[in-house]
Design an enzyme around this catalytic site. Structure first.
Site: not given
Ligand code: CUO
Length: 694
Positions: A217, A221, A246, A358, A373, A413
């Site tokens: 993860h 990002h 996600h 996002e 988000h 999520h």
């Molecule tokens: Cu990967 Cu909320 O954690 O986008």
């Protein structure tokens, strides 16, 4: 190439990687097992607080490999990055921090040569917040033309405090200081250290707290930053991939929950309601000397007003943005900043929506649709100190490296995914023509698992693994200190697919393999519209189908999965690429679902699932690929895309399960066309624990 002097030379332009080693120790202290030392061209390069230290200690640290650093014509303006204090926490979800990181990344990427890049990085390193520095330098290394071939060390090595129980870190520190290397024993990390069985949510802690999942993860990002130069952010279908990657996490989490007799995760729809799930991470940051704050069961969210982060927003803002997004979805279009309607079309709508929700700098209208988000993460992460009156920083939800540990991550999520599903459900259903591959028929599928007598059974168990923590232990003696932790693992397996091609020539197809639980929480078979959300992607690959009379038998090993990367890559070591891999083929590839988590845990009596295999027409899947060299590590393309290339599948991500079904299809059985096959399989959890391989 800049030559390293003395001792063994490091390979071409690789020294910069050592700036990621022991992030809180100054650059002039030896790095890595080889003892790489950076030599500043002048005193100006040293952060002021370190100058007296160098004068006093001279060259006491020694080091085998000296890397001279060139002076630069103009020193960078670090005034914005310096706004984040060295000991503060850094969060990619906080807008000011994102701005700071974007500035730093662009300073690094603005360098014309490797020498200049290295110089600026050395200059910036000990002045800045270490976590910010590591993030920005990692993003820059992945994208700078002169370093993009380099491997990044795993974050678990640089910041073990983000992945390990705090007791483990202090024991490791003690071992490193007291014991000779030969006398050090692995420190056992118990599997159940964050909660007891009184907390039913703890049944899936092995998933939430899995090191590989959390590293994936973080890496995702890192590869898909949401701010900064558009050149870096604007990767092919990145908004859609935000949705899909996600969505698959939620599907996998729900799958694990059902294996553990827990219901599917509930959305966090009402932001005013107490959050039932508490979480006590017991993690410790080795850099910022801070404890990650827990969240008690029943915590409430509040409006956020924290001056030092220049952060102020109300829960109402989140609600308003969400309402506006829902309205846009129902009207089939969003409004851009000039007031123009931009349709949420069948093809590109999901990508647009991903960037809005996002949100990333690609959002068509951030003032209207806000930052839903990201700031949702922030509101949850500050539930314990929304106005900073206790001078506390955010909890695990504030950092992509740790967020997936917390049960509330999945509730948030699931809320986010719900928006995407609203859009998907508004699209026309796939017609039979969009699903079928006339002339192609799958006649048989077998699942063969190593060590199991019966076909069509998966097997899972616990496996122990040792991880070297020493790279993240600043200011302690060298040499490895291992933590021994256990994670879920599965026995290797192979799919054997038999397919007939009655077209009179060989044709190409894409094999798509998914797995879903067969029954819901009550033991009933599911409607298609529910089960489609639980289908997890297992693999996707291209094949050639010979025409009749011979049937095609396609064999595919679990280790080749299009979503996963091998264990060695998840935990890639800074200095030793795994056997068989050259350094340059290793690159960008830390992103990927950990291979050990490919198969959900199952149950000891066998958890009933349905394996779905489809062969789609490659002519409809084919992408006109960006020219350039073949990507060296395409293994996890389904979740991570391909570097510098288009996403390698033209269909909507999640196809064929990303939409509501055509009329008359109530269950998966009605959905099938001849190029698909559905098979009952079971996942058996054996309960054994395998020791680490020496
Ligand atoms: Cu990967 Cu909320 O954690 O986008």
């Amino acid at each position: 190439m800049r030559a390293a002097t003395g001792g063994k030379a490091t390979s071409i332009q690789q020294e910069i990687i050592y700036l990621l080693d022991r992030p809180a120790e100054p650059f002039f202290v030896p790095k890595g097992e080889r003892g790489v030392v950076f030599e500043a061209p002048n005193r100006e390069f040293l952060a002021e607080r370190l100058r007296p230290m160098v004068a006093e200690l001279g060259s006491r640290w020694g080091g085998e490999v000296k890397v001279p650093v060139s002076a630069v014509a103009a020193l960078p303006d670090l005034s914005l990055p310096l706004q984040l204090p060295r000991r503060a926490s850094f969060s990619l979800f906080i807008p000011l921090h994102r701005k700071i990181a974007a500035r730093l990344v662009s300073i690094f990427l603005g360098t014309k040569t490797y020498e200049e890049f290295l110089s600026l990085s050395v200059y910036a390193r000990d002045r800045l917040n270490p976590y910010l520095f590591v993030y920005a330098l990692s993003v820059a290394i992945l994208h700078h033309p002169d370093t993009r071939g380099l491997r990044l060390p795993a974050l678990a090595e640089m910041f073990p405090g983000r992945y390990m129980h705090r007791g483990v870190i202090s024991m490791a520190r003690a071992q490193a200081s007291i014991l000779e290397q030969t006398n050090r024993m692995p420190i056992n990390v118990p599997r159940d250290y964050t909660a007891s069985d009184l907390d039913t949510e703890h049944r899936v802690a092995y998933f939430r707290e899995d090191l590989g999942i959390n590293l994936h993860h973080w890496h995702w990002h890192l590869v898909y930053p949401n701010v900064g130069d558009r050149k870096i952010v604007n990767k092919d279908r990145r908004g859609e991939l935000f949705y899909y990657m996600h969505q698959q996490i939620i599907a996998r989490y729900n799958f694990e929950r059902l294996c553990n007799r827990l219901g599917r995760v509930t959305r966090l729809l009402n932001l005013r309601e107490p959050i039932e799930e508490g979480y006590f991470p017991k993690l410790d940051s080795t850099v910022a000397s801070r404890v990650w704050q827990p969240r008690h069961a029943g915590a409430l969210l509040h409006n956020i007003n924290r001056e030092q982060d220049q952060l102020r927003f109300d829960l109402e803002d989140l609600e308003r943005w969400r309402d506006r997004i829902i309205e846009a979805i129902h009207s089939g279009a969003v409004m851009d900043e000039t007031g123009k309607r931009v349709p949420l079309s069948e093809g590109e709508g999901i990508d647009r929506l991903g960037n809005i929700v996002e949100s990333s700098v690609l959002s068509v209208n951030r003032s209207l649709y806000g930052d839903l988000h990201n700031l949702g993460h922030v509101a949850i992460a500050y539930a314990h100190d929304p106005d900073a009156r206790h001078l506390e920083t955010f909890s695990v939800m504030g950092d992509p490296a740790t967020a997936m540990r917390d049960p509330v991550f999945y509730r948030w999520h699931a809320t986010i995914d719900d928006l995407f599903q609203m859009h998907k459900n508004a699209l026309p259903a796939y017609t039979v023509a969009q699903l079928d591959y006339p002339g192609i028929k799958i006649t048989k599928v077998d699942l063969v698992t190593e060590g199991r007598q019966n076909p069509n059974e998966f097997e899972t168990f616990w496996q122990q693994r040792d991880l070297d923590l020493s790279r993240g232990l600043d200011f302690s003696p060298r040499g490895p200190v291992f933590a021994r932790f256990s994670h879920l693992q599965h026995a290797p397996f192979t799919y054997k697919i038999t397919a007939e091609n009655s077209i009179n020539k060989p044709v190409l197809g894409t094999v798509r393999i998914f797995l879903a639980p067969k029954y819901d929480e009550r033991g009933l078979e599911m409607l298609f519209r529910d089960q489609k959300l639980l289908f997890i992607e297992m693999d996707k690959f291209q094949i050639t189908l010979k025409s009749k009379p011979t049937a095609n038998v396609i064999e595919r090993a679990s280790s080749s999965s299009s979503i996963s990367i091998p264990f060695e890559r998840t935990f890639q070591d800074l200095e030793s690429p795994p056997p068989g891999m050259t350094e340059s083929s290793f690159n960008y590839c830390g992103c990927g679902w950990p291979q050990n988590m490919l198969v959900p845990k199952g149950t000891s009596e066998g958890f009933p699932c349905q394996l779905f295999v489809m062969i789609s027409n490659f002519n409809d899947d084919k992408v006109n690929q960006t020219p350039g060299p073949i990507t060296k590590c395409p293994d996890a393309a389904s979740f991570c895309g391909l570097r510098d290339k288009k996403y390698p599948d033209k269909r909507s991500m999640g196809y064929p399960f990303d939409r509501n079904p055509r009329n008359g299809v109530d269950t998966i059985y009605h959905f099938l066309t001849p190029n698909m096959l559905l098979m009952d399989v079971n996942i058996f959890f054996s309960g054994k624990t395998e020791s680490p391989t020496p």
